[in-house]
Design a protein around this motif. Structure first.
Motif, PDB file in Angstrom:
ATOM      1  N   PHE A 133     -10.935 -47.568  -2.015  1.00 39.84           N
ATOM      2  CA  PHE A 133     -11.763 -47.249  -3.176  1.00 39.84           C
ATOM      3  C   PHE A 133     -12.546 -45.966  -2.941  1.00 39.84           C
ATOM      4  CE2 PHE A 133     -15.590 -47.307  -5.710  1.00 39.84           C
ATOM      5  CZ  PHE A 133     -15.153 -47.746  -6.951  1.00 39.84           C
ATOM      6  N   VAL A 134     -13.188 -45.875  -1.789  1.00 39.24           N
ATOM      7  CA  VAL A 134     -14.026 -44.707  -1.512  1.00 39.24           C
ATOM      8  C   VAL A 134     -13.168 -43.451  -1.341  1.00 39.24           C
ATOM      9  CG1 VAL A 134     -15.685 -43.711   0.103  1.00 39.24           C
ATOM     10  CG2 VAL A 134     -15.868 -46.109  -0.550  1.00 39.24           C
ATOM     11  N   ARG A 135     -11.961 -43.601  -0.796  1.00 37.22           N
ATOM     12  CA  ARG A 135     -11.072 -42.446  -0.666  1.00 37.22           C
ATOM     13  C   ARG A 135     -10.753 -41.861  -2.036  1.00 37.22           C
ATOM     14  NH1 ARG A 135      -6.863 -44.393   2.488  1.00 37.22           N
ATOM     15  NH2 ARG A 135      -5.763 -45.133   0.635  1.00 37.22           N
ATOM     16  N   GLY A 136     -10.575 -42.715  -3.037  1.00 36.90           N
ATOM     17  CA  GLY A 136     -10.313 -42.224  -4.381  1.00 36.90           C
ATOM     18  C   GLY A 136     -11.555 -41.663  -5.045  1.00 36.90           C
ATOM     19  N   ALA A 137     -12.692 -42.356  -4.896  1.00 34.21           N
ATOM     20  CA  ALA A 137     -13.926 -41.948  -5.568  1.00 34.21           C
ATOM     21  C   ALA A 137     -14.609 -40.779  -4.893  1.00 34.21           C
ATOM     22  CB  ALA A 137     -14.888 -43.134  -5.647  1.00 34.21           C
ATOM     23  N   VAL A 138     -14.443 -40.650  -3.574  1.00 32.33           N
ATOM     24  CA  VAL A 138     -15.117 -39.589  -2.815  1.00 32.33           C
ATOM     25  C   VAL A 138     -14.073 -38.866  -1.957  1.00 32.33           C
ATOM     26  CG1 VAL A 138     -17.138 -39.048  -1.390  1.00 32.33           C
ATOM     27  CG2 VAL A 138     -17.096 -41.167  -2.712  1.00 32.33           C
ATOM     28  N   PRO A 139     -13.161 -38.123  -2.586  1.00 33.24           N
ATOM     29  CA  PRO A 139     -12.061 -37.510  -1.826  1.00 33.24           C
ATOM     30  C   PRO A 139     -12.532 -36.471  -0.818  1.00 33.24           C
ATOM     31  CG  PRO A 139     -12.127 -36.650  -4.064  1.00 33.24           C
ATOM     32  CD  PRO A 139     -13.073 -37.803  -4.019  1.00 33.24           C
ATOM     33  N   LEU A 164     -20.474 -56.562   0.675  1.00 37.06           N
ATOM     34  CA  LEU A 164     -19.945 -55.480   1.502  1.00 37.06           C
ATOM     35  C   LEU A 164     -19.074 -56.037   2.626  1.00 37.06           C
ATOM     36  CD1 LEU A 164     -23.138 -53.252   1.754  1.00 37.06           C
ATOM     37  CD2 LEU A 164     -21.089 -52.755   0.426  1.00 37.06           C
ATOM     38  N   ARG A 165     -19.535 -57.106   3.265  1.00 36.25           N
ATOM     39  CA  ARG A 165     -18.768 -57.692   4.370  1.00 36.25           C
ATOM     40  C   ARG A 165     -17.501 -58.371   3.882  1.00 36.25           C
ATOM     41  NH1 ARG A 165     -23.892 -59.461   6.045  1.00 36.25           N
ATOM     42  NH2 ARG A 165     -23.403 -61.538   5.217  1.00 36.25           N
ATOM     43  N   SER A 166     -17.615 -59.132   2.800  1.00 34.46           N
ATOM     44  CA  SER A 166     -16.470 -59.924   2.345  1.00 34.46           C
ATOM     45  C   SER A 166     -15.313 -59.064   1.857  1.00 34.46           C
ATOM     46  CB  SER A 166     -16.896 -60.878   1.231  1.00 34.46           C
ATOM     47  OG  SER A 166     -17.258 -60.161   0.061  1.00 34.46           O
ATOM     48  N   THR A 167     -15.624 -57.898   1.334  1.00 34.06           N
ATOM     49  CA  THR A 167     -14.568 -57.019   0.831  1.00 34.06           C
ATOM     50  C   THR A 167     -14.200 -55.935   1.836  1.00 34.06           C
ATOM     51  OG1 THR A 167     -16.180 -55.550  -0.214  1.00 34.06           O
ATOM     52  CG2 THR A 167     -15.295 -57.348  -1.560  1.00 34.06           C
ATOM     53  N   GLY A 168     -14.905 -55.912   2.964  1.00 37.85           N
ATOM     54  CA  GLY A 168     -14.697 -54.806   3.894  1.00 37.85           C
ATOM     55  C   GLY A 168     -15.262 -53.515   3.357  1.00 37.85           C
ATOM     56  N   ALA A 169     -16.181 -53.617   2.391  1.00 37.93           N
ATOM     57  CA  ALA A 169     -16.733 -52.433   1.732  1.00 37.93           C
ATOM     58  C   ALA A 169     -17.843 -51.828   2.576  1.00 37.93           C
ATOM     59  CB  ALA A 169     -17.265 -52.818   0.352  1.00 37.93           C
ATOM     60  N   THR A 170     -17.445 -51.212   3.675  1.00 35.81           N
ATOM     61  CA  THR A 170     -18.416 -50.678   4.624  1.00 35.81           C
ATOM     62  C   THR A 170     -18.706 -49.194   4.408  1.00 35.81           C
ATOM     63  OG1 THR A 170     -16.607 -50.237   6.168  1.00 35.81           O
ATOM     64  CG2 THR A 170     -17.768 -52.336   6.387  1.00 35.81           C
ATOM     65  N   HIS A 171     -18.016 -48.581   3.463  1.00 30.34           N
ATOM     66  CA  HIS A 171     -18.192 -47.145   3.230  1.00 30.34           C
ATOM     67  C   HIS A 171     -19.103 -46.941   2.022  1.00 30.34           C
ATOM     68  CE1 HIS A 171     -14.790 -46.197   5.966  1.00 30.34           C
ATOM     69  NE2 HIS A 171     -14.368 -47.367   5.537  1.00 30.34           N
ATOM     70  N   MET A 172     -20.169 -46.131   2.198  1.00 29.74           N
ATOM     71  CA  MET A 172     -21.119 -45.876   1.123  1.00 29.74           C
ATOM     72  C   MET A 172     -21.516 -44.417   1.121  1.00 29.74           C
ATOM     73  SD  MET A 172     -23.640 -49.205   1.398  1.00 29.74           S
ATOM     74  CE  MET A 172     -24.646 -48.618   0.025  1.00 29.74           C
ATOM     75  N   ALA A 173     -21.861 -43.894  -0.066  1.00 25.54           N
ATOM     76  CA  ALA A 173     -22.317 -42.511  -0.171  1.00 25.54           C
ATOM     77  C   ALA A 173     -23.101 -42.336  -1.458  1.00 25.54           C
ATOM     78  CB  ALA A 173     -21.138 -41.543  -0.145  1.00 25.54           C
ATOM     79  N   GLY A 215     -17.497 -49.379  -1.315  1.00 21.42           N
ATOM     80  CA  GLY A 215     -16.235 -50.071  -1.500  1.00 21.42           C
ATOM     81  C   GLY A 215     -15.357 -50.009  -0.273  1.00 21.42           C
ATOM     82  N   THR A 216     -14.168 -50.513  -0.440  1.00 25.10           N
ATOM     83  CA  THR A 216     -13.195 -50.458   0.636  1.00 25.10           C
ATOM     84  C   THR A 216     -12.826 -49.019   0.930  1.00 25.10           C
ATOM     85  OG1 THR A 216     -11.350 -50.574  -0.914  1.00 25.10           O
ATOM     86  CG2 THR A 216     -12.221 -52.670  -0.092  1.00 25.10           C
ATOM     87  N   GLN A 217     -12.137 -48.817   2.024  1.00 26.27           N
ATOM     88  CA  GLN A 217     -11.712 -47.467   2.389  1.00 26.27           C
ATOM     89  C   GLN A 217     -10.865 -46.853   1.283  1.00 26.27           C
ATOM     90  OE1 GLN A 217      -9.907 -47.262   6.254  1.00 26.27           O
ATOM     91  NE2 GLN A 217      -9.112 -45.211   5.955  1.00 26.27           N
TER      92      GLN A 217
END
Length: 274
Positions: free
Chosen positions: A125-131, A25-34, A121-123
Motif C-alpha cells: 500500500f505504502v509503495r503505491g501511495a508514497v512511491p 498496524l500489527r494485524s495487517t503488517g502496516a508498519t510503514h507510515m509517513a 499500511g502494508t509495504q
C-alpha cells in the motif's frame, strides 16, 4: 461494495485519541507510515496517492469516512479505484473534523487532518501511495512544516514533523553513497554499462530492481543525484529489454550506453568541482 457504518471503519483503524490503532498496524503488517502535506483536505494528489496505494494492495475500492463522531451511524461511502470518482465522493462528505480514506481490504489508510495527511499500511500500500519512499516523504514534510506560515495549525505540523523523522541521511554525491546500498549498486551498474562491461538488457533488469529496493528501503538522495538517476529511469522507459519487441523509436543498446555514460560523466565532473 463493503457495507459498514462510519463508526465501524473508524473503530477498526483509529484509536479513541484519533491515531492509527497499534493493533490494526500489527494485524495487517502496516508498519510503514509517513506524513504528507495536505493544504486543502482531499486534494487531487492525495486522491491519486490513495488510489495508487489501494490498487497496489489489491483492494477494489476506498472507504471514505468523515471522522466527526456525530456521523458515526452514517453508512460509510465507497469509491471505485478512480481519482475522479474519489474526488467526487470526497467533495460530498461532511468534513468538519477530518476525513479517513481506507482501502476496502483494510490494508492501508490515509488520515486527513487540517494541513497534513498521515499514510499507513502494508509495504504494498505504502509503495503505491508514497512511491518516493517514506524517508523522502518525511524529509519533504519537514521542509513543508518549516515553510508553513504562523497560524493555528503550525504547531501541529511541527509536532508531526518531529514525530516522523527520516531514518537515513541524504547522500548528495556519488562518493557519499555506500557501495553496499541499493543506490550504490545502481551507480556501479551505470559505470559498468558505460565501460561496456554489462549488456543493456542485464543492466536494465538489475538497475530497475535496485531502484525498487532503494525505494522500499527508504534510501534518500540529494537533488543532483535524484535528477541523474531519474534521467536513467526515463531512458529505460524508452528502451525495450527484449530486442525482439523493440520498436524503431526505442533506444538501441548503444544509445542507452551513451545516455548513461553522459550522466556518469556529468556526475563525476560535478563531484570534482571545488
Amino acid at each position: 461494495m463493503v457495507s459498514k457504518k462510519n463508526r465501524d471503519v473508524t473503530d477498526a483503524v483509529l484509536s479513541p485519541s484519533g491515531d492509527f490503532r497499534s493493533d490494526w498496524l500489527r494485524s495487517t503488517g502496516a508498519t510503514h507510515m509517513a506524513p504528507l502535506p495536505s493544504h486543502t483536505g482531499l486534494s487531487r494528489i492525495i486522491a491519486q496517492r490513495a488510489v495508487a496505494g489501494a490498487r497496489e494492495s489489491g483492494a477494489e475500492g476506498i472507504l471514505v469516512v468523515p471522522i466527526d463522531p456525530g456521523l458515526g451511524d452514517t453508512t460509510a461511502s465507497e469509491s471505485l479505484l478512480s481519482t475522479e470518482a474519489l474526488l467526487d465522493l470526497g467533495s460530498r462528505q461532511e468534513d468538519r473534523s477530518g476525513l479517513l480514506l481506507v482501502a476496502d481490504n483494510f490494508r492501508g489508510a490515509l488520515l486527513l487532518r487540517p494541513g497534513y495527511a498521515l499514510v499507513a499500511g502494508t509495504q504494498e500500500f505504502v509503495r503505491g501511495a508514497v512511491p518516493e519512499g517514506t524517508d523522502q516523504a518525511k524529509t519533504e514534510f519537514q521542509r513543508y512544516a518549516r515553510k508553513a506560515r504562523s497560524g493555528a495549525g503550525t504547531t501541529a505540523l511541527t509536532a508531526v514533523a518531529g514525530e516522523f523523522r527520516p531514518l537515513t541521511k541524504t547522500w548528495k554525491t556519488p562518493q557519499d553513497v555506500p557501495a553496499t546500498s541499493h543506490h550504490g549498486h545502481q551507480l556501479e551498474l551505470m559505470r559498468q554499462l558505460a565501460a561496456g562491461a554489462v549488456e543493456g538488457p542485464s543492466f536494465a533488469r538489475q538497475w530497475l530492481d535496485e531502484r525498487r529496493r532503494a525505494m522500499n528501503a527508504g534510501e534518500r538522495l540529494g537533488d543532483a543525484l535524484t535528477t541523474a538517476l531519474d534521467e536513467v529511469f526515463y531512458a529505460l522507459e524508452d528502451y525495450s529489454i527484449d530486442p525482439s519487441l523493440r520498436d524503431e523509436d526505442d533506444l538501441t543498446d548503444e544509445e542507452l550506453r551513451d545516455r548513461v555514460a553522459h550522466v556518469m560523466t556529468r556526475l563525476d565532473n560535478e563531484e570534482r568541482r571545488p
